[in-house]
Design a protein around this motif. Structure first.
Motif, PDB file in Angstrom:
ATOM      1  N   ARG A  73      22.364 -13.845  41.428  1.00  0.00           N
ATOM      2  CA  ARG A  73      21.146 -14.430  41.990  1.00  0.00           C
ATOM      3  C   ARG A  73      19.949 -14.064  41.100  1.00  0.00           C
ATOM      4  O   ARG A  73      19.697 -12.890  40.840  1.00  0.00           O
ATOM      5  N   PRO A  74      19.210 -15.049  40.628  1.00  0.00           N
ATOM      6  CA  PRO A  74      18.084 -14.740  39.735  1.00  0.00           C
ATOM      7  C   PRO A  74      16.901 -14.143  40.489  1.00  0.00           C
ATOM      8  O   PRO A  74      16.639 -14.484  41.644  1.00  0.00           O
ATOM      9  N   GLN A  75      16.199 -13.241  39.824  1.00  0.00           N
ATOM     10  CA  GLN A  75      14.926 -12.737  40.321  1.00  0.00           C
ATOM     11  C   GLN A  75      13.800 -13.596  39.757  1.00  0.00           C
ATOM     12  O   GLN A  75      14.038 -14.552  39.018  1.00  0.00           O
ATOM     13  N   GLN A  82      12.972 -15.665  32.168  1.00  0.00           N
ATOM     14  CA  GLN A  82      11.949 -15.639  31.118  1.00  0.00           C
ATOM     15  C   GLN A  82      12.556 -15.480  29.724  1.00  0.00           C
ATOM     16  O   GLN A  82      12.104 -16.093  28.769  1.00  0.00           O
ATOM     17  N   GLY A  83      13.579 -14.628  29.613  1.00  0.00           N
ATOM     18  CA  GLY A  83      14.219 -14.435  28.322  1.00  0.00           C
ATOM     19  C   GLY A  83      15.177 -15.544  27.943  1.00  0.00           C
ATOM     20  O   GLY A  83      15.674 -15.575  26.810  1.00  0.00           O
ATOM     21  N   CYS A  84      15.455 -16.443  28.891  1.00  0.00           N
ATOM     22  CA  CYS A  84      16.381 -17.555  28.632  1.00  0.00           C
ATOM     23  C   CYS A  84      15.657 -18.857  28.307  1.00  0.00           C
ATOM     24  O   CYS A  84      16.290 -19.814  27.858  1.00  0.00           O
ATOM     25  N   PRO A 138      12.724 -18.141  41.072  1.00  0.00           N
ATOM     26  CA  PRO A 138      11.889 -18.995  40.217  1.00  0.00           C
ATOM     27  C   PRO A 138      12.007 -20.469  40.593  1.00  0.00           C
ATOM     28  O   PRO A 138      13.045 -20.914  41.102  1.00  0.00           O
ATOM     29  N   ILE A 139      10.955 -21.211  40.325  1.00  0.00           N
ATOM     30  CA  ILE A 139      10.956 -22.653  40.590  1.00  0.00           C
ATOM     31  C   ILE A 139      11.808 -23.348  39.536  1.00  0.00           C
ATOM     32  O   ILE A 139      11.704 -23.055  38.345  1.00  0.00           O
ATOM     33  N   THR A 140      12.654 -24.248  39.984  1.00  0.00           N
ATOM     34  CA  THR A 140      13.512 -24.980  39.064  1.00  0.00           C
ATOM     35  C   THR A 140      13.322 -26.482  39.244  1.00  0.00           C
ATOM     36  O   THR A 140      13.008 -26.957  40.340  1.00  0.00           O
ATOM     37  N   VAL A 141      13.505 -27.213  38.171  1.00  0.00           N
ATOM     38  CA  VAL A 141      13.434 -28.676  38.192  1.00  0.00           C
ATOM     39  C   VAL A 141      14.810 -29.204  38.569  1.00  0.00           C
ATOM     40  O   VAL A 141      15.797 -28.918  37.885  1.00  0.00           O
ATOM     41  N   GLN A 142      14.869 -29.937  39.679  1.00  0.00           N
ATOM     42  CA  GLN A 142      16.116 -30.509  40.187  1.00  0.00           C
ATOM     43  C   GLN A 142      17.180 -29.424  40.410  1.00  0.00           C
ATOM     44  O   GLN A 142      18.382 -29.668  40.301  1.00  0.00           O
ATOM     45  N   GLY A 143      16.702 -28.211  40.710  1.00  0.00           N
ATOM     46  CA  GLY A 143      17.625 -27.119  40.994  1.00  0.00           C
ATOM     47  C   GLY A 143      18.414 -26.638  39.801  1.00  0.00           C
ATOM     48  O   GLY A 143      19.395 -25.901  39.956  1.00  0.00           O
ATOM     49  N   MET A 144      17.975 -26.996  38.592  1.00  0.00           N
ATOM     50  CA  MET A 144      18.736 -26.679  37.388  1.00  0.00           C
ATOM     51  C   MET A 144      17.921 -25.919  36.354  1.00  0.00           C
ATOM     52  O   MET A 144      18.260 -24.810  35.980  1.00  0.00           O
ATOM     53  N   VAL A 145      16.844 -26.511  35.888  1.00  0.00           N
ATOM     54  CA  VAL A 145      16.079 -25.966  34.776  1.00  0.00           C
ATOM     55  C   VAL A 145      14.878 -25.192  35.308  1.00  0.00           C
ATOM     56  O   VAL A 145      14.028 -25.762  36.002  1.00  0.00           O
ATOM     57  N   PRO A 146      14.780 -23.907  35.007  1.00  0.00           N
ATOM     58  CA  PRO A 146      13.681 -23.096  35.558  1.00  0.00           C
ATOM     59  C   PRO A 146      12.369 -23.326  34.825  1.00  0.00           C
ATOM     60  O   PRO A 146      12.350 -23.676  33.639  1.00  0.00           O
ATOM     61  N   LEU A 147      11.285 -23.120  35.563  1.00  0.00           N
ATOM     62  CA  LEU A 147       9.952 -23.145  34.970  1.00  0.00           C
ATOM     63  C   LEU A 147       9.496 -21.708  34.696  1.00  0.00           C
ATOM     64  O   LEU A 147       9.997 -20.761  35.293  1.00  0.00           O
ATOM     65  N   CYS A 148       8.523 -21.557  33.798  1.00  0.00           N
ATOM     66  CA  CYS A 148       7.997 -20.236  33.470  1.00  0.00           C
ATOM     67  C   CYS A 148       7.315 -19.624  34.696  1.00  0.00           C
ATOM     68  O   CYS A 148       6.582 -20.300  35.424  1.00  0.00           O
ATOM     69  N   SER A 149       7.560 -18.339  34.929  1.00  0.00           N
ATOM     70  CA  SER A 149       7.046 -17.661  36.129  1.00  0.00           C
ATOM     71  C   SER A 149       5.940 -16.653  35.842  1.00  0.00           C
ATOM     72  O   SER A 149       5.499 -15.958  36.755  1.00  0.00           O
ATOM     73  N   TRP A 150       5.473 -16.581  34.600  1.00  0.00           N
ATOM     74  CA  TRP A 150       4.524 -15.519  34.265  1.00  0.00           C
ATOM     75  C   TRP A 150       3.204 -15.651  35.003  1.00  0.00           C
ATOM     76  O   TRP A 150       2.497 -14.650  35.186  1.00  0.00           O
TER      77      TRP A 150
END
Length: 476
Positions: A163-165, A170-172, A295-307
């Motif tokens: 499960r992502p925090q 961020q590093g991916c 983290p917020i993801t686009v279509q449940g797949m690609v994450p957006l930057c959380s900084w």
């Protein structure tokens, strides 16, 4: 603004009778609990940072890997490909111990090395997968291309391992791609075409072509070099030149606002609504600190930057003569309340550093609302207008009048607050039959009366007399 009071935990005096030591048990307890809370936060952040560094591999898999490799090694099979024997040969130089201890240390070191290698390999594999953009141009139907289907399955497998925090991805995340000079000039001409007549456009085409063949390639090389050591070659420049270097007032030129859920109103009691929203906001801040938000993801797949979550609280904008700067404090245990032109420093944690309940917070807000005996100091009622004025003027005023004494202590109390709560003496209303009330709602959240907000703070929560809420945020 009220002066800050300081307490002394212990003191001593020397006389002809000896040394007289006085200490306050309560204050010593406060100091101790504050230190414990600070170290707990540091330890928690260290482990969170380590877990984010090895994502998508869970930290719990390290123990399983060591146990499995150790069991295989003692059973006569070296699953590390000779790495354990390598550590066995070199460990005696570092550790003087018996053979079985050296063997255990070597197995642990070898299995940990393999585990870290796999974790980094999966991390950079995920980063390479996120660089694929073909999915943006395909509809989510059965006509999805084979390439996108394979990408989809691989991303799902890797991101479902653990499960992502909040900051796990961020590093991916891949670096912002650098467009070519040709693409940049084409998009520029396409964007200015509706704004120019034929003659002006032809002139702009010639200037653009001159830029493309002369200065453009050299600037492109500088950008290419910067893109190699930064994840986003434009973000720091965008923040500085678009926001922080602007010298005009930020009240309506930069800051933004939001309004309440207009079709529901949990309470019409101002103190109760202020207490509940303050408590909920502090819980949200705690969730950010502990990285409990996914983290917020686009279509449940690609994450957006959380900084950007990092600077939601405990953050202020500090004016400068040519450019402003953003100051973020690692922690804050108080908020600042603005009511009737007066500023109150209000603690939201009790003596044991536990977040106060909504009922306790409500009593504090109610005391502020009922405070009719005190009046604002001279100039205090218009103090917030300084943060809405020209930035260079605010810098000079801050330098001349807020660099020492009570004014400096009071200003630091405002800037170090988790956020600002504005208790306004107006009703924030919505009427489906009268749109002007919603317009006024928005205008009041955007600028108030020009004095009753601290526009430099990252977050101002606004609570109307009828219990409706809104917020004002600093954009950068």
């Amino acid at each position: 603004m009220a002066e800050a009071h300081s307490a002394v935990a212990f003191s001593f005096s020397v006389s002809h009778e000896g040394v007289d030591l006085n200490y306050d048990h309560e204050m010593l307890g406060v100091v101790l609990m504050s230190g414990v809370r600070s170290w707990r936060r540091r330890i928690h952040r260290f482990f969170n940072g380590f877990r984010n560094g090895i994502y998508p591999v869970p930290l719990s898999s390290l123990g399983l890997t060591v146990a499995t490799v150790g069991a295989m090694y003692y059973a006569g099979y070296d699953g590390t490909g000779g790495l354990t024997d390598f550590f066995m040969r070199h460990a005696p130089r570092l550790v003087s111990a018996e053979e079985h201890v050296l063997k255990a240390v070597s197995v642990t070191a070898a299995s940990t090395t393999i585990w870290l290698s796999v974790a980094l390999a999966l991390k950079y594999t995920l980063r390479l997968l996120f660089m694929y953009r073909g999915w943006m141009y395909e509809t989510r139907t059965r006509k999805m291309s084979l390439k996108t289907k394979i990408w989809y399955v691989l991303v799902k497998i890797l991101t479902s391992i653990s499960r992502p925090q909040l900051y796990s991805f961020q590093g991916c995340l891949p670096s912002l791609p650098l467009p070519s000079v040709e693409d940049t000039t084409k998009r520029y001409l396409r964007s200015v075409r509706p704004l120019l007549d034929d003659a002006e456009y032809e002139r702009m085409v010639k200037l653009t072509e001159e830029f493309r063949t002369s200065l453009g390639p050299r600037l492109q090389r500088y950008l290419w070099l910067k893109s190699w050591w930064t994840t986003n070659y434009v973000s720091d420049w965008w923040e500085e030149y678009v926001y922080l270097r602007g010298r005009s007032g930020i009240m309506v030129n930069s800051n933004f606002y939001g309004i309440d859920a207009i079709l529901m109103q949990p309470s019409t009691i101002q103190a109760a609504r202020a207490a509940n929203i303050t408590h909920a906001t502090m819980l949200f801040r705690r969730a950010i600190d502990r990285q409990e938000i996914e983290p917020i993801t686009v279509q449940g797949m690609v994450p957006l930057c959380s900084w950007q979550y990092e600077r939601t609280f405990n953050t202020t904008r500090v004016p400068g003569i040519e450019t402003d700067r953003i100051v973020h404090y690692s922690d804050s245990t108080h908020i600042v309340v603005i009511h009737n032109g007066k500023y109150y420093k209000m603690q939201v944690y009790d003596i044991k550093k536990r977040l106060m309940s909504p009922a306790t917070l409500e009593m504090q807000f109610q005391r502020i609302l009922d405070d009719d005996e005190t009046t604002p100091d001279k100039g205090e009622e218009q103090l917030g207008a300084l943060t809405a004025a020209d930035r260079s003027h605010w810098y000079l005023t801050r330098r001349d009048f807020f660099s020492r004494g009570t004014n400096r202590a009071s200003l630091l109390a405002i800037e170090k607050a988790a956020f600002i709560v504005c208790l306004d003496d107006v009703d924030l209303e919505f009427d489906k039959n009268d749109h002007t009330k919603l317009d006024e709602f928005g205008r009041w959240c955007l600028h108030g009366n020009g004095c009753n907000r601290w526009y430099d703070k990252s977050l101002n929560l606004i609570v109307g007399r009828n219990g409706r809420i809104g917020f004002n945020g600093e954009h950068s």
